[in-house]
Design a protein around this motif. Structure first.
Motif, PDB file in Angstrom:
ATOM      1  N   UNK A 137       0.821  -1.210   0.000  1.00  0.00           N
ATOM      2  CA  UNK A 137       0.000   0.000   0.000  1.00  0.00           C
ATOM      3  C   UNK A 137       0.853   1.256   0.000  1.00  0.00           C
ATOM      4  N   UNK A 138       1.938   1.261   0.798  1.00  0.00           N
ATOM      5  CA  UNK A 138       2.843   2.411   0.829  1.00  0.00           C
ATOM      6  C   UNK A 138       3.502   2.647  -0.535  1.00  0.00           C
ATOM      7  N   UNK A 139       3.954   1.551  -1.166  1.00  0.00           N
ATOM      8  CA  UNK A 139       4.597   1.685  -2.480  1.00  0.00           C
ATOM      9  C   UNK A 139       3.594   2.207  -3.504  1.00  0.00           C
ATOM     10  N   UNK A 140       2.365   1.676  -3.454  1.00  0.00           N
ATOM     11  CA  UNK A 140       1.343   2.135  -4.380  1.00  0.00           C
ATOM     12  C   UNK A 140       1.034   3.602  -4.206  1.00  0.00           C
ATOM     13  N   UNK A 141       0.954   4.052  -2.950  1.00  0.00           N
ATOM     14  CA  UNK A 141       0.681   5.477  -2.704  1.00  0.00           C
ATOM     15  C   UNK A 141       1.839   6.349  -3.195  1.00  0.00           C
ATOM     16  N   UNK A 142       3.063   5.825  -3.064  1.00  0.00           N
ATOM     17  CA  UNK A 142       4.227   6.570  -3.552  1.00  0.00           C
ATOM     18  C   UNK A 142       4.129   6.782  -5.065  1.00  0.00           C
ATOM     19  N   UNK A 143       3.768   5.731  -5.807  1.00  0.00           N
ATOM     20  CA  UNK A 143       3.615   5.866  -7.263  1.00  0.00           C
ATOM     21  C   UNK A 143       2.451   6.792  -7.612  1.00  0.00           C
ATOM     22  N   UNK A 144       1.383   6.741  -6.820  1.00  0.00           N
ATOM     23  CA  UNK A 144       0.240   7.626  -7.088  1.00  0.00           C
ATOM     24  C   UNK A 144       0.660   9.086  -7.001  1.00  0.00           C
TER      25      UNK A 144
END
Length: 532
Positions: A137-144
């Motif tokens: 989830x953290x990695x996904x938010x970073x890409x977002x």
């Protein structure tokens, strides 16, 4: 050093990058900081490494939430060193996720991704599926936030796949909201609404602030799809719950979104009312956060000063022991030599010992004075930097308020001018008087006085330097020069001055003539030279 979460344009909402936050009382960070430092000292005295890591971690998160990212990173790194030595894999991965979050908000995305990748490797090895889901989830938010929405969506779905087997509804709600946020960014509003509603159903009733944020997100979906009545219903529900919870952050967001909705409905009175309410709340929250962080800064300063005093005391004690030991040795030596040396030689030895001791005392006194002077200088420089940053934030807040207010007034004036085209004479005369009053408010707003006062504090020599070389400048030309000094865009400058784009070009041309600028010479670059 202080960067308020509110004043920097950021209010943390449920669904953004998260870490496992300890139950800290953020309403009084100064007292929490003192308590955690005391507990850290106790853990250090006991040799409790696990306790030391825990308190370092909590100190890092406390300072991060107060906008002091550098100090927060330092404490989290100290906790990480202890966790690596004690081989606590899952706690180390948790720390890496927290550290990656702080790196992200400190605008170091590469370092943030490096922490998340190591956390992912550890959770894979320990088969901690919940931790792995949170890391995805953290990695996904970073890409977002980097604008790579397809990759962000990929990692959030990986997080969702891991979460479904953990039976953790609160954590699953986080992923649902992250997915809703990405779909909203992609303008896929049906999918966004589905995931927001799913997150709201799973969210624990105790997390009322998170529920308010999700309700407001659903209102945004309705507003963006032109369904203004359901959107206002969602926002009003957010307002009611935020008032019950006394959550000023969520209330501020709901007011701002209601103002946008009423503006889209061309109900400008209501739009202006809610924009003003949002602005007032912003000022209130800014003052609250400023007071909290000033108190924390004072506490940090006091703790550092006491630590320095304790270190100086220990240094003096060690020096006294050395001097005492040297003196005793000298006396014993003198006593032994006295048996074989004449009294004159013994007196000479004692005199030299006294001179040596006096020189040592003088050296120590000079050293203490130099250290005190250096500390005072550092504190003075830090205070000056803080004052300048605070004034800059106030200037930005005043400017944004003027832009917002003048934009609303400009919309109202445009609507009234449209009505003036009617043939109803009485109505035209009354509306014309209203338009004249609105036009006057552009130039007689008391906020310009506040703007001038704050601007002179941030750029104290600008007006004086400019008037010294060009004393014939009018107040309107000085105002235009000040906005150019702030690098405002032409659109924002025209809005602040209450004039059209064509009138702004005429004003710039007249100012160029007053300043005697040649062809090809930049007016903005010329103004930047003053007050530097």
């Amino acid at each position: 050093m202080i960067c308020l979460l509110l004043s920097c344009g950021y209010i943390e909402t449920y669904g953004q990058i998260r870490e496992n936050v300890y139950p800290l009382d953020r309403s009084s960070p100064d007292s929490v900081y003192v308590r955690l430092n005391r507990q850290l000292a106790q853990a250090t005295q006991r040799g409790d490494l696990s306790g030391q890591a825990d308190k370092q971690q909590q100190l890092g998160l406390l300072l991060y939430h107060q906008g002091n990212y550098a100090s927060g990173i330092r404490h989290l790194l100290q906790a990480q060193n202890i966790l690596r030595r004690t081989d606590q894999a899952d706690r180390l991965a948790e720390n890496l996720n927290q550290l990656g979050t702080v790196y992200y908000y400190n605008r170091q995305p590469r370092l943030a991704r490096r922490q998340f990748d190591e956390a992912e490797d550890i959770y894979q090895r320990t088969q901690n599926w919940l931790g792995l889901a949170q890391t995805y989830g953290n990695i996904g938010h970073l890409y977002e936030k980097e604008g790579d929405l397809p990759t962000a969506l990929h990692y959030q779905h990986r997080a969702l796949a891991q979460h479904r087997g953990t039976r953790q509804p609160a954590s699953l709600a986080v992923i649902y909201e992250n997915l809703g946020s990405i779909y909203e960014d992609q303008a896929r509003y049906d999918s966004a609404r589905f995931y927001y509603q799913s997150a709201l159903r799973l969210l624990p009733s105790a997390d009322r602030s998170g529920q308010i944020g999700l309700i407001n997100n659903l209102g945004d979906i309705y507003r963006k799809t032109g369904q203004y009545t359901p959107a206002l219903q969602q926002y009003r529900q957010s307002v009611r719950q935020a008032r019950q919870l006394n959550d000023k952050y969520q209330l501020n967001g709901a007011y701002r979104d209601m103002g946008k909705t009423f503006q889209l409905l061309a109900q400008h009175d209501s739009a202006y009312h809610y924009f003003e309410a949002s602005h007032d709340l912003t000022d209130t929250l800014y003052a609250i956060e400023t007071n909290r962080q000033i108190a924390l800064m004072q506490t940090l300063h006091d703790v550092e000063r006491k630590d320095n005093q304790i270190a100086q005391l220990h240094d003096r004690e060690r020096l006294n022991v050395l001097i005492t030991g040297g003196t005793i040795a000298g006396l014993l030596l003198t006593g032994g030599l006295a048996l074989v040396i004449i009294s004159r030689q013994r007196l000479k030895i004692r005199t030299e010992a006294a001179r040596s001791q006096q020189a040592t005392q003088i050296y120590q006194t000079q050293r203490d004075l130099m250290e005190a002077e250096l500390t005072n200088k550092q504190l003075s420089e830090e205070n000056l930097r803080y004052q300048l940053q605070l004034k800059g934030q106030q200037l930005t807040s005043h400017t944004l308020h003027l832009i917002q207010k003048n934009q609303v007034l400009d919309d109202l004036r445009a609507d009234l001018n449209t009505l003036l085209s009617d043939d109803k004479r009485d109505q035209r005369r009354q509306l014309k008087q209203v338009v004249q009053k609105i036009g006057q408010s552009f130039s007689h707003d008391k906020n310009w006085d506040d703007f001038r006062a704050t601007f002179d504090q941030v750029h104290p020599r600008f007006m004086a330097d400019l008037l010294r070389q060009h004393p014939d400048l009018t107040s309107a030309e000085l105002r235009l020069a000040a906005l150019l000094r702030m690098n405002m865009t032409s659109a924002d400058t025209a809005t602040l001055l209450g004039i059209s784009a064509d009138s702004l070009r005429v004003s710039r041309y007249r100012l160029r003539k007053k300043l005697e600028l040649g062809e090809g010479e930049s007016l903005s670059a010329f103004v930047q030279r003053f007050g530097s």
